[in-house]
Design a protein around this motif. Structure first.
Motif, short mmCIF file in Angstrom:
data_model
loop_
_atom_site.label_atom_id
_atom_site.label_comp_id
_atom_site.label_asym_id
_atom_site.label_seq_id
_atom_site.Cartn_x
_atom_site.Cartn_y
_atom_site.Cartn_z
N THR A 1 0.86 -1.18 0.00
CA THR A 1 0.00 0.00 0.00
C THR A 1 0.89 1.22 0.00
O THR A 1 1.85 1.30 0.75
CB THR A 1 -0.90 0.07 1.24
N THR A 2 0.54 2.19 -0.82
CA THR A 2 1.29 3.43 -0.80
C THR A 2 0.75 4.26 0.34
O THR A 2 -0.33 4.00 0.84
CB THR A 2 1.09 4.18 -2.12
N THR A 3 1.50 5.32 0.70
CA THR A 3 1.04 6.11 1.83
C THR A 3 -0.29 6.76 1.50
O THR A 3 -1.12 6.97 2.38
CB THR A 3 2.07 7.20 2.15
N SER A 4 -0.51 7.07 0.24
CA SER A 4 -1.77 7.73 -0.10
C SER A 4 -2.96 6.82 0.16
O SER A 4 -4.07 7.27 0.31
CB SER A 4 -1.76 8.13 -1.57
N GLN A 5 -2.71 5.50 0.17
CA GLN A 5 -3.85 4.61 0.39
C GLN A 5 -3.90 4.13 1.82
O GLN A 5 -4.81 3.41 2.20
CB GLN A 5 -3.73 3.36 -0.48
N HIS B 1 -10.98 0.42 -2.30
CA HIS B 1 -9.75 -0.34 -2.04
C HIS B 1 -9.44 -1.26 -3.21
O HIS B 1 -8.30 -1.37 -3.65
CB HIS B 1 -9.90 -1.16 -0.77
N LEU B 2 -10.49 -1.91 -3.73
CA LEU B 2 -10.27 -2.82 -4.86
C LEU B 2 -9.77 -2.06 -6.09
O LEU B 2 -8.99 -2.58 -6.88
CB LEU B 2 -11.57 -3.57 -5.19
N LEU B 3 -10.22 -0.81 -6.23
CA LEU B 3 -9.76 -0.01 -7.37
C LEU B 3 -8.30 0.39 -7.19
O LEU B 3 -7.49 0.31 -8.12
CB LEU B 3 -10.64 1.24 -7.51
N LEU B 4 -7.94 0.80 -5.95
CA LEU B 4 -6.64 1.43 -5.76
C LEU B 4 -5.53 0.49 -5.29
O LEU B 4 -4.36 0.84 -5.37
CB LEU B 4 -6.77 2.58 -4.74
N ALA B 5 -5.91 -0.69 -4.76
CA ALA B 5 -4.88 -1.57 -4.19
C ALA B 5 -3.84 -1.92 -5.24
O ALA B 5 -4.16 -2.15 -6.41
CB ALA B 5 -5.54 -2.84 -3.65
N SER C 1 -1.03 -7.52 -6.69
CA SER C 1 -0.28 -8.47 -5.85
C SER C 1 -0.68 -9.86 -6.28
O SER C 1 -1.66 -10.02 -7.02
CB SER C 1 -0.65 -8.25 -4.38
N PRO C 2 0.04 -10.88 -5.84
CA PRO C 2 -0.36 -12.24 -6.24
C PRO C 2 -1.79 -12.56 -5.81
O PRO C 2 -2.51 -13.26 -6.51
CB PRO C 2 0.63 -13.14 -5.50
N GLN C 3 -2.23 -12.00 -4.66
CA GLN C 3 -3.59 -12.30 -4.22
C GLN C 3 -4.63 -11.51 -5.02
O GLN C 3 -5.72 -11.99 -5.25
CB GLN C 3 -3.78 -11.94 -2.72
N LEU C 4 -4.27 -10.28 -5.40
CA LEU C 4 -5.22 -9.44 -6.13
C LEU C 4 -4.50 -8.86 -7.34
O LEU C 4 -4.00 -7.76 -7.30
CB LEU C 4 -5.73 -8.32 -5.21
N PRO C 5 -4.41 -9.64 -8.45
CA PRO C 5 -3.68 -9.16 -9.63
C PRO C 5 -4.33 -7.92 -10.22
O PRO C 5 -5.43 -7.53 -9.82
CB PRO C 5 -3.76 -10.34 -10.59
N ALA C 6 -3.63 -7.33 -11.20
CA ALA C 6 -4.06 -6.03 -11.73
C ALA C 6 -5.42 -6.09 -12.41
O ALA C 6 -6.23 -5.20 -12.27
CB ALA C 6 -3.01 -5.52 -12.69
N HIS C 7 -5.67 -7.14 -13.17
CA HIS C 7 -6.91 -7.15 -13.96
C HIS C 7 -7.70 -8.41 -13.66
O HIS C 7 -7.52 -9.43 -14.30
CB HIS C 7 -6.60 -7.10 -15.46
N LEU D 1 -16.46 8.82 -0.33
CA LEU D 1 -15.29 8.56 -1.18
C LEU D 1 -14.34 9.74 -1.15
O LEU D 1 -14.74 10.88 -0.93
CB LEU D 1 -15.74 8.37 -2.64
N ASP D 2 -13.08 9.45 -1.41
CA ASP D 2 -12.14 10.49 -1.77
C ASP D 2 -12.20 10.58 -3.30
O ASP D 2 -11.57 9.80 -4.01
CB ASP D 2 -10.74 10.09 -1.29
N VAL D 3 -13.01 11.55 -3.78
CA VAL D 3 -13.34 11.58 -5.22
C VAL D 3 -12.07 11.71 -6.06
O VAL D 3 -11.93 11.07 -7.10
CB VAL D 3 -14.32 12.74 -5.51
N THR D 4 -11.11 12.51 -5.57
CA THR D 4 -9.86 12.72 -6.34
C THR D 4 -9.17 11.39 -6.60
O THR D 4 -8.80 11.06 -7.74
CB THR D 4 -8.92 13.64 -5.55
N LYS D 5 -9.02 10.60 -5.53
CA LYS D 5 -8.30 9.33 -5.68
C LYS D 5 -9.03 8.41 -6.64
O LYS D 5 -8.42 7.71 -7.45
CB LYS D 5 -8.17 8.64 -4.32
N VAL D 6 -10.36 8.38 -6.52
CA VAL D 6 -11.15 7.49 -7.39
C VAL D 6 -10.96 7.90 -8.85
O VAL D 6 -10.68 7.06 -9.72
CB VAL D 6 -12.63 7.52 -7.00
#
Length: 1482
Positions: free
Chosen positions: A1052-1056, A1179-1183, A1186-1192, A1214-1219
């Motif tokens: 997780t990045t600090t922004s998340q 979270h699912l959009l921004l995570a 990873s092997p557990q949750l691949p990109a697509h 929501l944090d609209v900006t991040k979304v």
């Protein structure tokens, strides 16, 4: 059975012979409505039971175990919980859902159980399974997760446990486990109910040696818990439970052995023997605990008294011991005792055990009789009997070759050639039949013109074997290196035959074995070139050969094996063929020379076989060259060989290879598996199903919906044009295309019946097939689609639609109830038996509503039914009842899968041009294509008329498909209920939610439409219940108070961090006593499986149960997020009244969404739920991937889609900006992915995510335009600030999202200007800020703004002066912003007191005119700069005019209010909407 993807529809053709069912265990469910019998061949048969009469009807067959089924047990104490657990001799255990017939969980253990008892321990919410068998412990297992909860071990004389009994002593809370070892030690464990995996080893509390070896069962008397019945094969004994002393003993009757027993009362027992008889005994006084003589010495006169025998009169001897079970059931307040027996003939018998009173017993004792009174069974049935009762008998796949109702020549082997759509069937008499697959199925199952043809479909006969054909192989399927025309068969005559498939000739007969051929295999592709031309055959004389198909000779004959061959493995790069035998020995043969390299035994043999598996797996997982390298033998082996032979180059080579291999494996571990597209399956696969080697084959047709849709979608317009060109070219050189069914393209059978078709196969078809496999698949795919839709359609629900289906769409009515199947976890299947359907439907009257008045042959039913045989009339009626009602009452899984398939296929066909299965329509389509080709000149009147007729026809066909989709998507439940059904099985909300973003677009749209329809049908109350049921599973992101131990998400990045932070995946509601704690994100299965849709959906009543494993918990969490996301997005904003009024149509409902107030489960009271759901989606959009949750993955796409659909509901949380930035990040590469998004099917996962994100951005922008524009403008301002200080801050702006997603942001702005001009005019300065950030500054040097981005120039408030390179924008606040493009600056002038209506630069750029209609004022502005353009520029008003007021009416349309047009450098004209014009001078 291999099934390519999850969405498949199996259909079974059982044939006229019942499957062999040699019963090994038997179980009656708690509600006495289902009987399960396991057999020695590994199948389980489920019988529907009438609880009052015990009349049994075989319902379905559960296929999947690879060894004999040894134990069956209930899985729950709840009477409506229909789950059972089965265990086989190979260590497999399965949990089955009896209603759906689905396998919910499957594990393979290193233990073999011989006995499983389900027992409800104190302090536990459901039963545990106590298992004993060929191991020294008692394993206690969870029936749903099939995990071992704890084990009971022995301290004294540990040995295999052969008998087991669990009881709870009266007035005590603990449970006591009694067990008896094979050597005769009784052991006692006391359980408190708190035991788990972590607890210390549980040893016995006490043990005692008794004289009883190899006991079969031990039962404590349930009525007083003071006596124990122990049973061995030679005798049974009663023991005192206190000190385990023998009270009495009875030896088995002559020639019989005891199998089991139980207490009927304190003084009565029932025991049964291997002859299938039950013996009822009265115990002597010293063995009855309530008697005062209890535990005294036995008296000569008082022996156990046999007072009744349960037996079958004239029973013939059994070939193996029967499975017998005693059941005590309560019905209507009284207890009934049943003895059930299943035997080797497949017979099931049931006795009601008689209650004999004391006085009757005394009377019996006084009578002298040679043998005690017998009692016959109340019910006797078997699969064979059920088959015999069926008139007409169940259909097989080649019934057209049989005469009458008698079984014809047995079918013994079959193989399906998908590219040619042909089925090759080997028979008992040595002949091989080749027949078009879809057509022969059509003939067996569907009404239609084909029923009148003789000798249809045309078949080919290959005679050559002198006895049964055992196996068939089409090598080209396995690898394209083999000749396309070669077919290999092995028979009972010791011969392997090589055939030319197209010419129908025998090319060669290999006679090298000395036993019947049992198996044919293909060596792997990386063997030496010589071996690559071979196939491998195995025979019953334990020999294995490699036969070259090109040289027509035997290369290797490996024939020194002493025991039957059970497995063949390959080490191609070492040139080894590894043969495993049934006694555990392994023979290693060199393939090139045919020498036996070595023979291995014991652990060494196992290790070699295991190593072969490893290299095969590595070869499959690596790609190309890497796979080849990894596939080599272990480099260490070569290294030591090199050392032994002192060969330096070998040592060096082995070391290099070892390092290379490690690197390869390391890289392989870091690949993103989410991007790997899945290999496409075949639209239809026909697999032979044989429950026993001596049975004829039944056939399972597996329709793969995704593969079928994929091929049909390719046939849409684009592909059709290509094919037209190909066909035109082919016809121009005098070549007439032949379809795969051996007909010419126009559809008439070629030549004279069979012979013409045969020459078609031999001549053109083979060659043509190689030319264009894609176009070749087209015609068979249409046949497959016709067949599948005809079988799945709900005939009889809507007579008008049925007529359209038959006349316009070309669907055919079924002739008999269809045996469907369900594919579940691990490829395990449940297949409906044909015997159940007519039985289940008999006695039901066919109302006129369910059966339209015309029978298939036409005319009125009254007149016809007198002439037809009664069994045909019965069959026709039961078919009608089945298609209209019974089909939808079978199981929720079937309903869901079938509705998905129908809706997805109907939508696909609706999108095709003129997609009809009527032969005339197909012909007219081809003629029309030719006409459009040839009509380059002016069309005549007749041609125009035919064009109009064609268009009308096309519209009718499209409407037909649309009606078909609507019936199955929206109307079906009400129609089925109206037809009198009380048990309609609804589609599973859970399964549809999981396919919300399925990788196949058509399936995705169908799942969304069905889910929305089902949620709409549930109504507010039903949706509320659904929300309440699933809410506990929504993962809680954001920090829970006191939740200190929760792990931080990796990556997780600090922004998340604030959204993922210290969050445990489980919300408190579901986390109680769930161990182990789950990871910190709703992880789908590793994406290779794309959350592999082995769906574990359960119906409503199962929701209450806790998830039984972490995998299932994760599955529930992912489902909960999607399901609540859908409910929140689609119904969270609708007023209740609207929700009930508007019918839910196919998925284009976004426009009517965002309405008003009442929220089901998402109201103010449930604010936390909306917050939790929105956080999970974000979270699912921004995570990070990873092997557990691949990109697509599907899950990510669903989150993206639902964020867009329900943005108005989620926005407060929501944090609209991040979304928005997260969505733009996914759209960055749209231009790269566009080709695959517009042309290719299916989409790559990345393109799919991009498409979904683009759609979500559009929805968010149109739902909340102001939020979109202000957020983007804020980000642009931040970007510009960074840009000015980029060197000081050392940031790379080219990698930022705002830089990479410029085209996508422009697309959004353009869309908003297009659709929401008035809203955009309020935010015009922000809009222009964004536009100027996105367009290339270089373009604005040479071109005007209306050429670079025309959309923004629709506003009169925007003006661009190319001469001075300035842009002016008038705002609603009355301010004017002037952008200096040269210096990249912007200044703001307060021009008017109310909103600016228009502004325009003079042609030379010296003056700017602004006008405000509300202030009725027009001003001229001049910008002065310092000397030589240095210093700050200032803009001042040089002149101002008052203007005439505008009428109120024209103010309503601000876009058409007024324009400013400069006539020359000093004069401007104000043009109003009414056409008036006023001129002003500076």
């Amino acid at each position: 059975m291999s099934v390519a993807t999850s969405l498949s529809v199996p259909v079974v053709l059982w044939g006229k012979t019942a499957p062999t069912h040699c019963i090994s265990c038997i179980l009656l469910s708690r509600d006495q409505r289902t009987l399960a019998t396991g057999c020695y061949d590994g199948q389980i048969c489920l019988w529907q039971v009438d609880p009052d009469t015990l009349k049994m009807t075989p319902r379905c067959l559960l296929v999947g175990h690879t060894g004999p089924v040894l134990c069956l047990s209930k899985a729950s104490i709840m009477s409506d919980n229909n789950f059972i657990v089965s265990s086989s001799e190979t260590g497999e255990m399965c949990t089955w859902d009896l209603v759906d017939g689905k396998c919910c969980e499957v594990v393979k253990l290193p233990y073999v159980h011989t006995n499983i008892q389900a027992y409800h321990l104190s302090g536990q919410d459901d039963v545990r399974l106590f298992c004993n068998g060929y191991y020294a412990e008692v394993l206690v297992m969870d029936p749903f997760s099939l995990e071992i909860v704890f084990t009971l071990s022995s301290r004294v004389n540990p040995d295999w446990i052969c008998a087991l009994h669990i009881l709870r002593p009266a007035k005590r809370k603990e449970d006591v486990v009694l067990a008896l070892t094979t050597t005769g030690t009784v052991k006692v464990w006391t359980l408190t109910g708190q035991e788990n995996k972590a607890s210390e080893p549980l040893f016995e509390n006490e043990s005692k040696q008794i004289r009883c070896l190899n006991a079969l069962s031990m039962t404590c008397c349930a009525y007083n818990q003071r006596t124990v019945l122990v049973l061995c094969s030679k005798f049974w004994q009663i023991y005192d439970a206190g000190d385990f002393s023998v009270l009495c003993s009875v030896i088995s009757p002559r020639g019989e052995r005891w199998l089991g027993g139980d207490f009927l009362a304190t003084d009565r027992v029932i025991v049964w023997s291997d002859e299938g008889k039950g013996y009822l005994y009265k115990l002597p006084a010293n063995s009855v605990a309530d008697n005062r003589d209890f535990h005294t010495r036995s008296v000569e006169t008082d022996n156990p008294f046999l007072y009744c025998v349960l037996s079958v009169p004239g029973d013939k001897p059994l070939s193996c011991p029967p499975a017998m079970r005693f059941h005590l059931v309560s019905r209507g307040g009284r207890f009934l005792k049943y003895l059930l027996r299943g035997d080797s003939e497949g017979q099931v018998l049931a006795w009601a055990v008689p209650d004999v009173s004391g006085s009757q017993l005394a009377q019996l004792r006084q009578e002298e009789f040679a043998r005690p009174p017998g009692m016959p069974p109340m019910v006797t049935t078997s699969l064979t009997k059920a088959w015999a009762d069926m008139k007409p008998p169940p259909v097989g796949i080649l019934d057209q070759l049989d005469s009458g109702d008698l079984p014809g020549v047995k079918l013994t082997a079959s193989i399906y050639l998908s590219q040619q759509n042909r089925l090759v069937v080997g028979r008992e008499d040595g002949s091989i039949i080749i027949v078009p697959a879809t057509q022969t199925v059509l003939l067996q199952l569907l009404h239609g013109r084909h029923q009148q043809y003789d000798d249809w479909p045309p078949h080919q006969l290959l005679p050559g074997h002198a006895g049964r054909v055992n196996c068939l192989l089409y090598p080209h399927h396995h690898h394209p290196r083999y000749e396309r025309s070669h077919l290999v068969s092995g028979g009972v005559d010791f011969a392997v035959c090589l055939w030319d498939l197209y010419a129908g000739t025998l090319l060669h007969k290999f006679c090298v074995h000395a036993g019947e051929i049992t198996q044919l295999l293909v060596p792997p592709p990386n063997c030496t070139p010589r071996i690559q031309t071979c196939v491998c055959s195995v025979a019953s004389d334990h020999s294995v050969t490699l036969l070259s198909l090109t040289q027509r000779r035997c290369y290797v004959l490996a024939s020194r094996h002493l025991f039957p061959v059970v497995s063949i493995k390959w080490r191609p790069l070492d040139d080894f063929m590894v043969v495993g035998c049934s006694d555990g020995t392994v023979y290693v043969w060199q393939m090139e020379t045919g020498h036996l390299d070595r023979v291995l035994h014991g652990i060494g043999a196992e290790e070699v076989l295991f190593a072969c598996d490893e290299t095969a797996a590595a070869g499959a997982s690596g790609g190309g060259a890497a796979a080849g390298e990894v596939g080599l033998a272990n480099p260490a082996v070569h290294f030591f060989r090199g050392l032994r032979h002192r060969n330096l180059s070998a040592i060096r080579h082995a070391t290099q290879r070892g390092l290379h291999q490690l690197q390869q494996l390391h890289q392989g571990a870091h690949q993103d598996p989410g991007d790997v597209p899945r290999p496409r399956g075949l639209p239809l696969d026909v697999q032979g199903l044989r429950t026993n080697p001596r049975d004829p084959e039944a056939h399972v047709l597996c329709f793969d919906i995704e593969a079928l849709i994929g091929i049909l979608a390719k046939m849409k317009e684009g592909a059709e044009n290509v094919q037209t060109k190909l066909q035109a070219k082919a016809e121009s050189v005098g070549f007439r295309p032949v379809n795969m069914d051996g007909r010419d393209a126009a559809g008439s059978p070629g030549g004279s019946g069979g012979s013409g078709a045969r020459s078609g196969i031999g001549g053109t078809a083979g060659r043509w097939n190689s030319v264009s496999a894609e176009s070749a698949m087209a015609s068979p795919s249409m046949e497959v689609a016709q067949l599948l839709l005809s079988l799945l359609h709900a005939w009889g629900m809507d007579p008008d639609l049925d007529r359209v289906c038959e006349t316009k769409l070309g669907l055919l009515r079924p002739m008999l109830p269809v045996s469907f199947g369900v594919v579940s976890k691990g490829g395990y299947m449940s297949l409906l038996l044909p015997t159940w359907l007519p039985q289940a439907l008999t006695g039901e009257t066919v109302t006129t509503e369910t059966a339209p008045a015309t029978l298939a042959t036409g005319g009125t039913p009254g007149g016809l039914e007198k002439d037809l045989p009664p069994e045909l009339v019965r069959m026709e009626r039961s078919t009608r009842l089945f298609t209209a009602r019974a089909h939808w009452e079978l199981s929720t899984t079937l309903t869901s899968t079938h509705l998905l398939a129908v809706v997805a296929l109907a939508n696909t066909l609706m999108a095709m041009s003129n997609a009809s299965f009527v032969p005339e329509q197909e012909r007219s389509r081809k003629l029309h294509r030719q006409a459009t080709r040839s009509s380059l000149g002016w069309a005549s009147k007749a041609e125009q008329d035919s064009e109009e007729l064609w268009t009308a026809q096309q519209a009718q066909i499209k409407q037909g498909w649309s009606l078909l989709a609507t019936l199955h998507c929206v109307l079906l439940p009400d129609k089925v209920a109206a037809a009198g059904s009380r048990t309609f099985k609804r589609p599973q909300v859970e399964m549809l939610a999981r396919r919300w973003q399925h990788h196949c677009l058509e399936v995705r749209e169908a799942a969304q439409a069905l889910l929305l329809a089902e949620l709409g049908r549930l109504g507010p109350r039903g949706r509320k219940a659904l929300v309440d049921a699933w809410a506990p599973y929504v993962p809680a992101y954001g920090t829970a108070p006191g939740d200190t131990h929760a792990p931080q998400t990796a990556g997780t990045t600090t922004s998340q961090a604030n959204s993922t932070g210290a969050s445990n995946l489980l919300s408190p509601a579901s986390a109680e006593n769930m161990e182990p704690p789950a990871p910190s994100q709703p992880q789908p299965q590793p994406a290779g499986e794309d959350e592999d849709e082995e769906e574990e959906e359960y119906t409503e009543e199962a929701w209450a149960r806790k998830p039984w494993s972490t995998a299932e918990l994760r599955r529930k969490q992912t489902t909960a997020v999607v399901l609540l996301g859908v409910i929140g997005a689609e119904f969270g904003q609708d007023a209740a009244a609207e929700a009930s009024a508007a019918p839910v149509h196919l998925p284009t409902r976004e426009q009517q969404r965002r309405k008003s107030s009442v929220v089901e489960g998402f109201g103010l009271g449930h604010n936390s739920l909306a917050r939790r759901t929105s956080l999970a989606l974000t979270h699912l959009l921004l995570a990070e991937p990873s092997p557990q949750l691949p990109a697509h993955t599907q899950l990510r796409r669903a989150a993206i889609d639902l964020l867009g659909r329900g943005f108005t509901v989620w926005e407060p949380h929501l944090d609209v900006t991040k979304v928005l930035l997260g969505l733009l990040e996914l759209c960055c590469h749209a231009d790269k992915l566009v080709p695959s998004m517009t042309y290719g099917l299916p989409l790559s996962p990345a393109a799919d995510s991009c498409r979904t994100a683009r759609h979500a951005l559009t929805l968010i922008a149109t739902a909340r335009p102001a939020a979109f524009i202000t957020t983007m403008a804020r980000e642009v301002a931040r970007y510009n600030t960074l840009q000015q200080n980029s060197q000081a801050l050392n940031v790379n702006l080219h990698s930022s999202v705002l830089h990479r997603a410029k085209p996508e942001i422009l697309r959004g702005v353009e869309l908003l200007i297009d659709k929401m001009q008035s809203e955009m005019s309020d935010l015009l300065i922000e809009v222009v800020d964004i536009v100027l950030h996105c367009v290339d500054p270089g373009h604005l040097k040479q071109q005007r703004l209306n050429e670079v981005f025309p959309a923004v120039c629709r506003f009169q408030q925007v003006s661009h002066c190319p001469h001075t390179r300035r842009i002016a924008v008038g705002a609603r606040s009355g301010q004017v912003a002037i952008y200096e493009l040269r210096s990249n600056r912007c200044q703001t002038v307060s021009a008017h007191s109310s909103s600016v209506t228009a502004c325009a630069f003079s042609p030379d750029g010296k003056f700017l005119a602004t006008y405000s209609c509300q202030e009725n004022r027009l001003s001229f502005w001049q910008t002065s700069t310092g000397m030589f353009g240095l210093g700050n520029s200032q803009t001042r008003c040089v002149k101002s005019y008052s203007t005439a007021p505008i009428p109120d009416m024209s103010r309503l349309n601000p876009a058409r209010l007024a324009r400013l047009v400069w006539i020359n450098n000093r004069t401007v004209a104000l043009m109003l909407a009414d056409g008036s014009e006023t001129r002003f001078n500076v």
